[in-house]
Design a protein around this motif. Structure first.
Motif, short mmCIF file in Angstrom:
data_model
loop_
_atom_site.label_atom_id
_atom_site.label_comp_id
_atom_site.label_asym_id
_atom_site.label_seq_id
_atom_site.Cartn_x
_atom_site.Cartn_y
_atom_site.Cartn_z
N GLU A 86 0.82 -1.22 0.00
CA GLU A 86 0.00 0.00 0.00
C GLU A 86 0.85 1.26 0.00
O GLU A 86 0.58 2.21 -0.75
N CYS A 87 1.89 1.29 0.82
CA CYS A 87 2.76 2.47 0.91
C CYS A 87 3.52 2.70 -0.39
O CYS A 87 3.58 3.81 -0.90
N GLU A 88 4.10 1.64 -0.94
CA GLU A 88 4.86 1.75 -2.19
C GLU A 88 3.96 2.17 -3.34
O GLU A 88 4.35 2.99 -4.18
N SER A 89 2.75 1.61 -3.37
CA SER A 89 1.80 1.96 -4.44
C SER A 89 1.47 3.45 -4.41
O SER A 89 1.39 4.11 -5.45
N LYS A 90 1.28 3.98 -3.21
CA LYS A 90 0.94 5.40 -3.06
C LYS A 90 2.09 6.29 -3.55
O LYS A 90 1.88 7.26 -4.27
N LEU A 91 3.31 5.93 -3.17
CA LEU A 91 4.48 6.73 -3.57
C LEU A 91 4.69 6.70 -5.09
O LEU A 91 5.07 7.71 -5.69
N LEU A 92 4.42 5.54 -5.70
CA LEU A 92 4.67 5.38 -7.14
C LEU A 92 3.44 5.63 -8.00
O LEU A 92 3.47 5.43 -9.21
N ASN A 93 2.36 6.07 -7.35
CA ASN A 93 1.12 6.38 -8.08
C ASN A 93 0.61 5.17 -8.86
O ASN A 93 0.26 5.26 -10.04
N GLU B 283 -1.69 1.23 -8.52
CA GLU B 283 -2.69 0.51 -7.74
C GLU B 283 -2.01 -0.45 -6.79
O GLU B 283 -0.96 -1.02 -7.09
N ASN B 284 -2.61 -0.63 -5.61
CA ASN B 284 -2.08 -1.58 -4.64
C ASN B 284 -2.05 -2.98 -5.26
O ASN B 284 -3.01 -3.41 -5.89
N GLY B 285 -0.92 -3.68 -5.11
CA GLY B 285 -0.81 -5.02 -5.66
C GLY B 285 -0.26 -5.07 -7.07
O GLY B 285 -0.19 -6.15 -7.67
N THR B 286 0.17 -3.93 -7.61
CA THR B 286 0.73 -3.90 -8.96
C THR B 286 2.12 -4.55 -8.99
O THR B 286 2.89 -4.46 -8.03
N LEU B 287 2.43 -5.20 -10.09
CA LEU B 287 3.74 -5.84 -10.26
C LEU B 287 4.83 -4.78 -10.42
O LEU B 287 4.64 -3.77 -11.10
N ALA B 288 5.98 -5.01 -9.79
CA ALA B 288 7.13 -4.11 -9.91
C ALA B 288 8.40 -4.96 -9.92
O ALA B 288 8.35 -6.19 -9.87
N LEU B 289 9.55 -4.29 -10.02
CA LEU B 289 10.84 -4.99 -10.03
C LEU B 289 11.73 -4.46 -8.92
O LEU B 289 11.79 -3.24 -8.69
N ILE B 290 12.41 -5.37 -8.24
CA ILE B 290 13.38 -4.98 -7.21
C ILE B 290 14.79 -5.17 -7.78
O ILE B 290 15.14 -6.25 -8.26
N PHE B 291 15.58 -4.10 -7.70
CA PHE B 291 16.99 -4.15 -8.06
C PHE B 291 17.80 -4.05 -6.77
O PHE B 291 17.64 -3.08 -6.02
N ARG B 292 18.64 -5.03 -6.51
CA ARG B 292 19.56 -4.96 -5.38
C ARG B 292 20.98 -4.90 -5.93
O ARG B 292 21.35 -5.70 -6.78
N ARG B 293 21.75 -3.94 -5.42
CA ARG B 293 23.09 -3.75 -5.98
C ARG B 293 24.11 -3.39 -4.90
O ARG B 293 23.85 -2.57 -4.04
N THR B 294 25.26 -4.05 -4.98
CA THR B 294 26.40 -3.70 -4.13
C THR B 294 27.48 -3.13 -5.03
O THR B 294 27.86 -3.75 -6.02
#
Length: 243
Positions: free
Chosen positions: A195-202, A204-215
């Motif tokens: 819910e929080c991420e959806s609000k920040l990114l404009n 819908e709650n539950g929308t697919l996204a991608l996580i990038f982790r980088r060192t």
């Protein structure tokens, strides 16, 4: 619009999804244009609302269409192709693509490092503080990513929020601290926005996204940054060059 075949063993929702996708690819439905409403599709195809909704959600998850609450579902503008082959920060990447970018700092804190971050950043014994920076990234005025960076405090003594305000973090590494990022290891995986991420990114709650982790490392193998970035999947596609 083509009609589905109820004699076809392919699921009805998938047939509808393929029909709409073909219309998008042939520009019968153009970027920014509304697709037929769920009610219209139900009447045209003679199926239930649930079947139509499932088809549309498949298109949403692939980034081909997007929903605006109270307005309808629209064909997405073509995704920007980003090549993953060079070590660059968000600001540099956007600038090379001719895209206007900006960053909003959500929080800046010096915190105790958990065991995970001490290991990831290979922090020496006795060093247990890290700088945590949370930022919201914008591309052409649209929020596209939530990025959290963790930096070893002992390498960035004196860093404050003011130091990085309106600046590229990699630019700060080079100009203020004399650190030139040399290489990075990166992983990419799918996620569902809360819910929080959806609000920040404009989104819908539950929308697919991608996580990038980088060192990110210096040439002497010292890690200087660990980041977790959550990117909208409807704005970008990623290309990896293999040799």
């Amino acid at each position: 619009m083509k009609k589905i075949s109820k004699d076809n063993p392919i699921p009805l929702h998938y047939q509808i999804k393929e029909i709409l996708q073909e219309m998008i690819e042939n520009e019968v439905l153009k970027p920014g244009q509304a697709i037929p409403t769920e009610r219209e599709l139900c009447e045209i195809q003679g199926v239930s609302r649930m079947t139509v909704n499932k088809a549309i959600m498949s298109l949403v998850n692939e980034g081909l269409v997007y929903r605006e609450q109270g307005k309808g579902t629209f064909v997405s503008i073509a995704k920007v192709n980003r090549e993953i082959s060079q070590l660059k920060g968000f600001t540099e990447q956007m600038g090379e693509s001719g895209v206007i970018s900006k960053t909003k700092i959500l929080s800046f804190n010096v915190i105790e490092a958990t065991k995970k971050y001490k290991l990831e950043l290979k922090m020496p014994d006795g060093e247990d503080k890290i700088i945590e920076i949370k930022r919201l990234r914008f591309s052409d005025e649209q929020p596209v990513a939530i990025e959290t960076a963790w930096l070893p405090y002992y390498l960035f003594n004196g860093m404050t929020r003011d130091v990085i305000e309106n600046k590229s973090l990699y630019e700060t590494f080079r100009e203020k601290y004399g650190y030139d990022p040399y290489k990075a290891k990166q992983t990419i995986e799918p996620t569902i926005l809360n819910e929080c991420e959806s609000k920040l990114l404009n989104q819908e709650n539950g929308t697919l996204a991608l996580i990038f982790r980088r060192t990110t490392y210096l040439e002497n193998e010292t890690p200087i940054e660990y980041t977790k970035a959550i990117y909208r999947s409807d704005k970008y596609k990623y290309q990896i060059m293999l040799k």
